[in-house]
Design a protein around this motif. Structure first.
Motif, PDB file in Angstrom:
ATOM      1  N   ILE A  92      40.249  16.111  36.562  1.00  0.00           N
ATOM      2  CA  ILE A  92      39.350  16.108  35.403  1.00  0.00           C
ATOM      3  C   ILE A  92      39.675  17.327  34.540  1.00  0.00           C
ATOM      4  CG2 ILE A  92      36.980  16.010  34.587  1.00  0.00           C
ATOM      5  CD1 ILE A  92      36.108  14.928  37.221  1.00  0.00           C
ATOM      6  N   ILE A  93      39.813  17.091  33.247  1.00  0.00           N
ATOM      7  CA  ILE A  93      40.131  18.132  32.268  1.00  0.00           C
ATOM      8  C   ILE A  93      38.919  18.359  31.375  1.00  0.00           C
ATOM      9  CG2 ILE A  93      41.595  18.765  30.311  1.00  0.00           C
ATOM     10  CD1 ILE A  93      43.151  18.683  32.896  1.00  0.00           C
ATOM     11  N   ASP A  94      38.612  19.621  31.092  1.00  0.00           N
ATOM     12  CA  ASP A  94      37.554  19.936  30.129  1.00  0.00           C
ATOM     13  C   ASP A  94      37.708  21.391  29.706  1.00  0.00           C
ATOM     14  OD1 ASP A  94      35.400  19.593  28.486  1.00  0.00           O
ATOM     15  OD2 ASP A  94      34.035  18.903  30.039  1.00  0.00           O
ATOM     16  N   ASP A  95      36.865  21.836  28.800  1.00  0.00           N
ATOM     17  CA  ASP A  95      36.865  23.245  28.410  1.00  0.00           C
ATOM     18  C   ASP A  95      35.431  23.726  28.275  1.00  0.00           C
ATOM     19  OD1 ASP A  95      36.135  22.907  25.345  1.00  0.00           O
ATOM     20  OD2 ASP A  95      37.819  21.550  25.695  1.00  0.00           O
ATOM     21  N   THR A  96      35.254  25.022  28.396  1.00  0.00           N
ATOM     22  CA  THR A  96      33.926  25.623  28.319  1.00  0.00           C
ATOM     23  C   THR A  96      34.004  26.926  27.547  1.00  0.00           C
ATOM     24  OG1 THR A  96      31.993  26.277  29.625  1.00  0.00           O
ATOM     25  CG2 THR A  96      34.133  26.901  30.501  1.00  0.00           C
ATOM     26  N   GLY A  97      32.890  27.312  26.920  1.00  0.00           N
ATOM     27  CA  GLY A  97      32.854  28.514  26.103  1.00  0.00           C
ATOM     28  C   GLY A  97      32.357  29.725  26.875  1.00  0.00           C
ATOM     29  N   PHE A  98      32.872  30.882  26.506  1.00  0.00           N
ATOM     30  CA  PHE A  98      32.447  32.168  27.056  1.00  0.00           C
ATOM     31  C   PHE A  98      31.919  32.982  25.878  1.00  0.00           C
ATOM     32  CE2 PHE A  98      35.488  30.308  29.835  1.00  0.00           C
ATOM     33  CZ  PHE A  98      35.204  30.749  31.123  1.00  0.00           C
ATOM     34  N   LEU A  99      30.609  32.992  25.696  1.00  0.00           N
ATOM     35  CA  LEU A  99      29.999  33.596  24.521  1.00  0.00           C
ATOM     36  C   LEU A  99      30.189  35.115  24.540  1.00  0.00           C
ATOM     37  CD1 LEU A  99      26.663  31.554  24.365  1.00  0.00           C
ATOM     38  CD2 LEU A  99      28.935  30.940  23.501  1.00  0.00           C
ATOM     39  N   LYS A 100      30.503  35.688  23.377  1.00  0.00           N
ATOM     40  CA  LYS A 100      30.756  37.117  23.255  1.00  0.00           C
ATOM     41  C   LYS A 100      30.018  37.674  22.044  1.00  0.00           C
ATOM     42  CE  LYS A 100      33.670  37.591  26.696  1.00  0.00           C
ATOM     43  NZ  LYS A 100      33.415  38.478  27.846  1.00  0.00           N
TER      44      LYS A 100
END
Length: 416
Positions: A92-100
């Motif tokens: 499974i492929i996906d992406d996620t954000g790392f808030l800065k």
């Protein structure tokens, strides 16, 4: 608790065996324990405060930020360890954000992330997970480098480019689209001997024809989300060859009617063509056989010919290839609400299509567990190696939790 700690020490020794130095192996185990301890933030300073006599903040910071160990070696060992346990049916492929808050960390820019549901200041990480119905594990990662950080890009931002050295971004790393990063991860994971012939992804990847074609070039099956604007011809559409006048190049075969949006094709099939499918039982109480809520809806499956310039260029014949279009159309909705495209065989039953598409819930579950319990997004370092080290260590911690869960008896798992 003593048995768990012993198991953790053995697991850490196995994962960190490639490290060249004993001190790296030691601090790898300590960092892993810090991620697993109860507490708030899982950045270096608060973890050090909870680790007692092992709480050497400076040593932990050096290990995760600048110690020269290759995260790929650990990821490969993690994949080898988890494959026989998970018995993955899909990648499974996906992406996620790392808030800065600031803009000093590697690859931070204003971009859309589903984590916040808007355009905001963040990093974006692309991940690859081994998954089956019973378990999943993140075993590979890429940090997305926006064009503003790439000196060779037309969108290069001089201020961001100037920070590459401070962030220890390798000179050869440039802007690569997320779908290409996903293909690169698939290639790397397969090079480790992890051969899972099926890929699942959401519309952020499925909408890109080049990604789907890349999977087909690798002889991989896929079920990927697509948006309602994706166009296709009906299964029975046939191209025709316009009359040739004898002058100039011969006309190219073309379909007599323009391609339609997939939503229109499903609506034309009618709501009556939707069939009920239960794909799993959830964790909440309900009326299912196990006493849990049934995950259930209605679906339409059509054979279609996806259209588009890239597909036409890649097709050796005049006819567009036939693929599955899957659409979820709940009984209480006037229109279908979600769409997938798949190259699974024409004989694939509807429940198999649905259960494969819906297996993507595992990656959302992984992100939730890694972010809420293991501090995936808590890394406060600013370097490229530090980010890769941290997400890899969080993946190792998450895999350890998965192994502990799977080793319990069914009764223990239910009570937990």
């Amino acid at each position: 608790m003593a048995a768990v700690r012993c198991d953790l020490e053995d697991f850490a020794a196995e994962m960190f065996e490639p490290f060249a130095r004993a001190d790296q192996r030691r601090w790898g185990g300590v960092y892993l324990r810090g991620l697993l301890l109860d507490g708030g933030r899982k950045s270096v300073e608060p973890m050090a405060a909870r680790l007692g006599e092992d709480g050497n903040r400076q040593a932990l910071a050096h290990f995760v930020t600048s110690s020269p160990w290759d995260a790929a070696h650990v990821r490969a060992r993690l994949a080898w360890r988890m494959q026989p346990v998970i018995k993955p049916t899909a990648l499974i492929i996906d992406d996620t954000g790392f808030l800065k808050d600031g803009d000093a960390s590697a690859c931070v820019t204003r971009q859309y992330t589903g984590t916040a549901g808007k355009v905001t200041n963040c990093q974006a990480g692309v991940s690859l997970h081994l998954a089956s119905n019973g378990a999943s594990a993140a075993v590979n990662w890429r940090l997305f480098l926006p064009g503003s950080w790439d000196p060779a890009s037309a969108k290069a931002d001089p201020a961001k480019v100037a920070r590459r050295d401070t962030c220890a971004i390798p000179a050869q790393v440039g802007h690569i689209e997320k779908w290409q990063l996903a293909l690169d991860m698939i290639d790397e994971t397969r090079s480790w001997g992890i051969d899972v012939p099926q890929v699942i992804a959401d519309g952020g990847y499925g909408d890109t024809a080049a990604f789907r074609l890349g999977l087909e070039e690798r002889s991989l099956d896929y079920v990927v989300g697509i948006s309602t604007t994706t166009t296709a011809q009906p299964d029975d559409a046939q191209p025709c060859i316009p009359a040739y006048s004898g002058r100039g190049p011969r006309p190219v075969p073309a379909y007599p009617e323009p391609a339609q949006r997939v939503k229109s094709l499903v609506i034309a099939a009618g709501k009556s063509s939707a069939r009920p499918v239960q794909w799993r039982e959830g964790s909440r109480p309900g009326s299912g056989r196990s006493g849990h809520k049934r995950m259930y809806s209605r679906f339409v499956a059509l054979r279609i010919r996806p259209a588009g310039r890239e597909i036409r260029k890649a097709t050796a014949t005049a006819e567009l290839p036939v693929r599955w279009l899957l659409a979820e159309w709940p009984a209480d909705q006037d229109e279908p609400v979600q769409f997938w495209l798949s190259n699974l065989p024409a004989t694939t039953p509807l429940p198999v299509l649905v259960r494969t598409a819906k297996l993507r819930w595992r990656i959302e579950n992984d992100y939730r567990e890694m972010k809420q319990a293991l501090g995936l997004a808590h890394f406060e370092g600013r370097t490229w190696p530090g980010w890769h080290h941290h997400v890899t260590l969080v993946s190792v911690a998450h895999a350890f939790c998965t192994l502990q869960r799977l080793s319990r008896s069914p009764k223990e798992t239910a009570s937990a």
